[in-house]
Design a protein around this motif. Structure first.
Motif, short mmCIF file in Angstrom:
data_model
loop_
_atom_site.label_atom_id
_atom_site.label_comp_id
_atom_site.label_asym_id
_atom_site.label_seq_id
_atom_site.Cartn_x
_atom_site.Cartn_y
_atom_site.Cartn_z
N UNK A 86 -31.99 -7.42 -6.21
CA UNK A 86 -32.62 -7.80 -5.14
C UNK A 86 -32.25 -9.20 -5.00
N UNK A 121 -33.34 -11.37 -2.81
CA UNK A 121 -34.46 -12.53 -2.40
C UNK A 121 -35.11 -12.72 -3.72
N UNK A 122 -35.01 -12.08 -4.87
CA UNK A 122 -35.67 -12.32 -6.16
C UNK A 122 -35.51 -13.99 -6.56
N UNK A 123 -36.62 -14.39 -6.98
CA UNK A 123 -36.64 -15.86 -7.57
C UNK A 123 -35.74 -15.81 -9.04
N UNK A 124 -35.58 -17.13 -9.54
CA UNK A 124 -34.78 -17.25 -10.65
C UNK A 124 -35.50 -16.63 -11.69
N UNK A 125 -36.93 -16.63 -11.77
CA UNK A 125 -37.62 -16.19 -12.74
C UNK A 125 -37.72 -14.27 -12.92
N UNK A 126 -37.61 -13.87 -11.65
CA UNK A 126 -37.45 -12.79 -11.45
C UNK A 126 -36.01 -11.96 -11.87
N UNK A 173 -34.18 -13.60 -14.22
CA UNK A 173 -34.07 -13.60 -15.58
C UNK A 173 -34.91 -12.12 -16.27
N UNK A 174 -35.74 -11.73 -15.56
CA UNK A 174 -36.88 -10.62 -16.04
C UNK A 174 -35.82 -9.39 -15.95
#
Lengths: 103, 103
Positions: free
Chosen positions: B2, B4-9, B11-12
């Protein structure tokens, strides 16, 4: 970031750095995140993932668990397991999304 | 992924995808990783991090723990907590590396 790191190692570093980003500056609380910072982190860093009801339920459960012992903060181990607890229920969902976007 | 995911998302998602990459194809072992695959994963995906003695010791401890119950495989939750167990001891080391490379 060590350039030769693998994709997985870079992902681990991102999540470790995220812990330090939200870590308390209070010298009495060394290497820990306050609960409010953890909630704040969820809203800012994992907000897209938390729109999925299963992950929203998992996050709410995690936050309720957090509030049981009103006392302390969250250390790295707890931080890591909380993210796992939120990610676990949606791991299949993440995989399906990935398969759709790569097919 | 996705977009629009953040950097942390993101990484997950990388770490979730890594679980599926090593997941057993044996239909009897649904959504689990065999222990040998987990060791194999450590060597291929986290090998740079494991050169650090503290993480090497943590990984050896994790693998010994894995072998205690000779029976089963590793589910997502165990996989996630094992990576946390390996990462935890070197979280400070990762942070120092990051601060050096960004200064």
């Amino acid at each position: 970031m060590a350039d030769r790191y693998t994709k997985q190692e870079k992902a681990v570093v991102v999540l470790v750095e995220n812990f330090y980003k939200y870590m308390s500056n209070n010298i009495l609380v060394k290497n820990k995140i306050s609960k409010s910072s953890f909630r704040n982190m969820l809203q800012h860093e994992l907000d897209h993932m938390l729109t999925n009801t299963r992950s929203r339920e998992a996050a709410d459960k995690v936050i309720q668990e957090l509030d049981k012992n009103q006392d302390g903060c969250i250390d790295f181990e707890e931080y890591w397991s909380f993210i796992g607890a939120i990610t676990g229920p949606i791991a299949n969902h993440i995989r399906e999304q990935e398969q759709q976007s790569s097919s």
